[in-house]
Design an enzyme around this catalytic site. Sequence first.
Site: not given
Length: 756
Positions: A258, A646, A651, A656, A723
């Site tokens: 992170f 894109r 999955k 994320q 992010e």
Amino acid sequence: MSQTIATPPTVRLDTDVIGRPVSRPEGPAKVSGAAKYAAEFSVTGPLWYGYIVSSPIAKGKITKIYADEVLAIPGVQQVFSHENVPSLAWFDRSYKDQVAPGGSPFRPLHEPEIQFSQQPVAMVVAETFELARYAASVLRIEYDVDEFNTDLKAAASKSFDAPKGKTGFLPPPKPKGDMDAAYADAPHKVSGEYTHRAQMANPMEMFGTTIDWLGDGKKMKIYDKTQGAPNVQQYLTKIFGLSKEEARIISRFTGGGFGAGLRPQYQVFMAVLAALELEHSIRVVMDRSQMFSMGHRPHTIQNLRLAADDKGHLQALEHTALAETSQFEEETETVVNWSGIMYNSPNSKFDYQLTRIDVNTPADMRAPGAATGSFAIESAIDEMAYAAGVDPLDFRLLNYTYEDPTENKPFSSKRLDACYHEGAARFGWEQRTPEPRSMRDGNMLVGWGMAAGCWDASTQKAAAKAILHADGTLVVNSATNDQGAGTYVIMTQVAAQTLGLPMAQVKFNLGDTEFPEAPIQGGSWTANSVGTAVQNACQEVGKKLLKLAQDMDDSPLKGVDFEDVQFANGCLRANEDVSRSVAITDILAASGEAKIEADGKAGPNPANLLKYSMHSHNAVFVEVKVDEDLGTVHVTRVVDAVAAGRILNPKTARSQVLGGVVWGISMALMEEAYLNNDLGRYVNHNYAEYHIPVNADIKKIDVIFVEEEDHIASAIGVKGVGEVGMLGVAAAICNAVYHATGKRVRELPLTIDKLL
């Protein structure tokens, strides 16, 4: 309406592979325990353990270390401190370490001065972990204590402009128009201060290093918890004067980072120091409390002023921020710029200031700067919409930017409007009643809020090597990282697709400095940077294959250019007549070659950087339920619509975004590193008291990927999702709480006491 400028190039890709929700190939190893992390590797000989000793004071000087008492304990091998380190490691105060983020990081054990609480001041090395920990606990150290200040507000009077040219920092946009006059004359206006205190990355895997001392000169195999093996190697070779062959860094799996793993952390320095001095294999792991001493999202105070006309068009926008930095670095974030990119105002003013306090340097943490800035601007926009009497979604559409006002450039692509519309439709936004406290579910006040965000879509220099074997198996190597984002699987997909091979025949290897160099995993640039390098490497293999195929007797591909062939089902064939086909294994068998190798590289396109503003975007819709009697806030529903170019694997990309939403919930309602200014110390430095969500806190999260490809932002059309999925979540929750309760909270975390 949305703007899409990017035009896809001609690339032969098998859509049956890219875009599929393929499971991670390393998944079974992770869930079975077969995957080894930095502190789990075996070494060739006996292993000794280092245990770090942390300073109990925030500022001062070490006056005496009673190392002899600890060295007398049987099994203790050494006590490292400033007293014996300078002769071992090369340090130069004028030298700027070329590590990410750029700067001159804190140098462990360099001098007796204490600059922040929990600063590492010594390390005990012993034959067992238990002995090292015990010896560290009884090591006596005496200090002279100096006055210190860890209070951001108390240091505000000494603030200064963030330095220009700082790596990763964009100076605030230049002012436009007459902000003060426009604000004064507008019929609708809001102003407010928005604050969050320090937040900690705290990944599950603690930072650790295992060094396998190979006994051949200074040769070491260094297993490190990091987000970039080449970055750690660069740091260690410069500090210790080692060659790359002497310091091979391996990081196959990373249990979360992170941003905390962007810089080499101090345990790797101390482990290498001990290994070189003792000529022995060493393992050093931080304990959980020490994870609070290595960088954090900086405590930041933001002020906003907004004004709008009678129809809801912004007339004035001012966004300023004050953030903390350490006494020895000027850590910077891009905080206020996002407001100018997201919203169009003819009059604007921006400023970003730093002030020094006695803490360690803050660190980049997921969506650094943007997570901070989006909380403030998206909260203020909601307030402005209410003041102007316009629905918060309509207000954002009224003030939509079709080009980047801060740089006067068109966007390479922007489908934020589609995020708004698709997210609102999925959420059911049209059923919202606008008045605060107008929606209920029994004794629960129901609130609906929304927000938006944008994040840079950038490409970094990256390299990969592809090796196609005679049996048709493909191995691709790159020194990139996977901290859980899905790098293994998406790179396997790109490679398999480019050469038309089944995924089962493709293996992607990462996290080793013996592989081609790749950037640290951060900034949402891994998929587009490394992915492009992987595609290019595989295409170079393809070109060699075509040449070999055309050398075959009676080749059906003679005279066909590379642009006119495709790879599919393990074959190389002509576009215009797919019956003109040769199996890849037959090509290699006829050539007599055991394998074909090729390198691929990627990097930013300077011309595109000059012409376009490149970003991912998202829109978040949140439902909260607030207990009217107790003030408890429950996030019951989230829809996050993302336009990130894109999507290579829906999955892992969805995973994320789910993680980003969970962190946004955590940022809004739970996370606060409580800094006791009397002690100069974070006092909740553990998982028990630094609150983060558990399963019971997380309800329904719906992720939408808006269709988008951007071949200006990257050659493979990707922007990155790591992010952007987090942005706006904290603000949307605060906005929903206002809708539920009628009370504005401008300080995070939004805890019960702030609502009562």
